[in-house]
Every structure is written in structure tokens, then in C-alpha cells.
Design an enzyme around this catalytic site. Sequence first.
Site, PDB file in Angstrom:
ATOM      1  CB  CYS A  64      -0.650   6.421  10.643  1.00 10.48           C
ATOM      2  SG  CYS A  64      -2.010   6.601   9.469  1.00 10.48           S
TER       3      CYS A  64
ATOM      4  N   GLY B 107       4.486   7.112  -1.414  1.00  6.80           N
ATOM      5  CA  GLY B 107       5.835   6.585  -1.579  1.00  6.80           C
ATOM      6  C   GLY B 107       6.858   7.009  -0.565  1.00  6.80           C
ATOM      7  N   GLY B 108       6.451   7.624   0.539  1.00  5.82           N
ATOM      8  CA  GLY B 108       7.437   8.032   1.538  1.00  5.82           C
ATOM      9  C   GLY B 108       8.259   6.873   2.055  1.00  5.82           C
TER      10      GLY B 108
ATOM     11  CG  ASP C 293      -1.925   3.125  -3.592  1.00 12.76           C
ATOM     12  OD1 ASP C 293      -1.548   3.160  -2.400  1.00 12.76           O
ATOM     13  OD2 ASP C 293      -3.029   3.572  -3.971  1.00 12.76           O
TER      14      ASP C 293
ATOM     15  CB  ALA D  45       0.384   5.852  -3.425  1.00 14.93           C
TER      16      ALA D  45
ATOM     17  CB  CYS E 197      -0.925  -0.009   1.214  1.00 14.64           C
ATOM     18  SG  CYS E 197      -1.933  -1.514   1.383  1.00 14.64           S
TER      19      CYS E 197
END
Length: 459
Positions: A390, A272-273, A292, A270, A268
Site C-alpha cells: 500500500c 484479514g481483509g 501473521d 492480519a 502477512c
Amino acid sequence: MSNLNIQAREAALLALLRVDKEGAYANLEAASRLGAGEWPAAESRLFTQLFYGALRHQASLDFLLGFLLKQPLLKLPLPIRWVLRLSLYQLLYLDKIPASAAVNEGVKLARKYGHQGTAALTNAVLRNYLRRQKELDPEALARQECGDDLAAYLSLTLSYPRWLLAYLLDLWPLEQVEAFCRFHNQLSGISIRTNTLRISRDQLLLQLKREDAGFGRLAPEAIFLPHSAGLGRWPQFESGLFQVQDEASMLAGHILGAACGSHILDLCAAPGGKATHIAQLTGDKAQIHAFDLYPHKVDLLKENCRRLGINSILAQAGDALQLPEKYTNWADYLLLDAPCSGLGVLGRRPDARWRKQPEDIPRLAALGRRLLTAADRYLRPGGILLFSTCTVTGEENEGNIVWFMENFTNYKSAPFAHLLPAHLPEKDLAAAKRGIWQLLPQDLGTEGFFYARMQKRDG
């Protein structure tokens, strides 16, 4: 008051209307407006304070406005509601702004986006507050309103949905709930990740030439910026010397611990960090396949790779639940940053607190279990699976890992304390040694993240 501050107020009002009326995301809307022109530092700071502050404190502001209006707030036109919230926010929370300026500029906005009648109403409401502010103590009024309903009281004083406060009170002691909410109500800066493929952190800090910038505390690539106006136009950003990323998110690449030359799957990915950071940590010499579900998000990932000069990522649109057969037992390392309720990032996305619903938590927890089931198929025996979110909910985090380990007995916990780049409090280190770690934003001053690292047994 200068035109500079009038412009900031009007920009904040227009941005708030976009979020409320059109469903724009607060962080993207703010970045778009700050990136649209050359903002002086004072103007950008005021815009940021007003925009994020009014969004974060909306429930508290609306509660107090109920004592100042003769009609329900929702009966007023949408622009006037937000003019009142913005103006009252300044009177309540921004003591460096003269009360006369907050009132006068609010009246001007009410006239411009309404008419003479709404301007007169705005003037009357705000001056009514100034006359009565000693008797209109929000906490005292909330106690009278809510009685013994602690969640309702906290909802009005800390400005979060009541259901969310009730959920958090079941999860943590009252002191932790208050600290969590107050942390996310603060105006905070932003972290950027140095692209060490092109420059060192020390060299980047010198190039930025900002006295208010400093090193991050948890990630060796991190630089902290108290303000980020126009960041997307900075030459260092455009030339790929850094990526915007919170420190808690940066830890994913370190915790994964991927080796150069390995096969890495990001399910998952995007925008892309994490994927670009993993590429950075592996010297851009791994095979990273990043998926993604949404093509437009994959385009963002590709653009970040182009800007950062990364070549080891193959970005593709695809459903992580059913990747092509060739990915069976393909990955040496797999990152599953699962879609979640996002309760760990409510500071950066203050509008999200008003959009979340209690039913989102079990729905997203179920999706996490489906993604974990799919991840098992893609990971080779002996491979490493890193699950992250998160958020801070038990169902989406620890609950899903317990479920996974009970149903997939060919996995064992993979401790990662040795992979963490910074010294942490003992309780956090102890969790990392068990291979499962909940970062609490009120404790570490980062976004709220969850990590669980597991290894698939051979055979």
C-alpha cells in the site's frame, strides 16, 4: 453554539492528545471514540473533520502559529498546542463554523485543560489571527520563508514532511505531487465490502437505508459511505454482512484469481481483509492458510472469520520468513501483502506522515526482498504469486519485482487485466496486461496500491 459541537471539539482534543502523547493510531483512535456511544450525525462529522483535519494540516497550522505567538509553540503545554491547532484549523478551513464559535470554544477548552492564563493566551492568539488574516496569507509567507526550496514550500503549504516532498518530487512531476498530497488532505468516506456469502450488494444497500451510500467504482462488492460513525455497532456489521476494506485492497482477491479447492497461502494476513475476501471469492471452499507474525493480530483475523461466517481460513501466528517445512511447494496461490512504508494510505492514517522516516523505505524494501525469497520456497511449480503493497515508492515496488525476476529466473509475469472487475483508464489496463500495476490515489480516488502478479514455471 450547542453542547453537541462542544462535545465534538473536546473529543477531538482528547483523541489528538492520545495520538501525540501515547502514540495511538489515528484511525483506531477515531473508530474507538465514534464507537463508544450513540453519536448524532452532525457531532460525528464535526469530530471527524476536526480530528483528521488538525492532524493532516499540523505543519501548516504550526507555521502560521509561529507568526501569532510571542514564544515558540513547543514551549506551550501539549493540550494548549492542540487547542490552538484545532481552533485555527476551524478558522482557516471550516467556513461554515462562525469565527466567534471557534474562538470561544477554543478558549473554554484552553481553560479546562490549562488555566486562566492559557485561556487568555488562546483568546489573544486567535483574535490576533482574525485581525491580521488578510496579511497572513500562508502561501505568501511560505514563499518568503522557503525561497527556491520547493520541497520546503510544499511542506508548509500542503503539510507533509519536507523529506517526503523531496522524495515525491524525484518520483513524479510537480502536478502529480500536488495532486497526491491534496487527495490525502481531503476528508473522504469509507468503503465496505459486501459479504456475498450471505447477501448481495443490492440487498445490503437496501438494508443500510442510507441515502448517502452508493456503489463503489472498482470492485463489484464495494459500497461507499461518506461517513462511518459507529459503524462497528451497526447490526449489519455485527451479523457479518460486510467488512471494512478500501476498493484498491479489494482488488487483491480478484487479481489473485484463486480457484475453488486450491491451496492458498497469505503470508502477512492480519487483520484479514484480503484473506476473507479470497475465501468469499472461492465460495469458502479453498484451503487458505493465513499467517501473521503477531498473535494479537491473528486474534483479530480469527474474529473477522467468525463474524463473517468463514470456515476455510486457518489463521496462525508465524514468521513468514521461516514457515514449517510442510509448506515447501505447498501453495497453488500465494499472496504476499508486504509490510511497507504505507505512503498510499496517508489519508486514512494522517498521523503516519509524521512518523515515517526516510530510512524506512530502504529498510522495508530489503524486508520485501527477503519475503519474496521465502515465498518462492512455499509456492509450487506452476503456482501464482501476487505481491502487493500500500505504498508508491519505486524501491519497495517496481524495484523489488525487477530484483526478484532477475534473481529467480523461473518466474514469468502473469497478466491480470482479464481479472479486473471494472473498466479502467487505458494506462492502468496496459499495466495490468504487463502483470505489474501501481494504483495512484490521485488518479483513481482509492488508496495507493501496488500489484505484481507472477507465475512460477513448471520444472
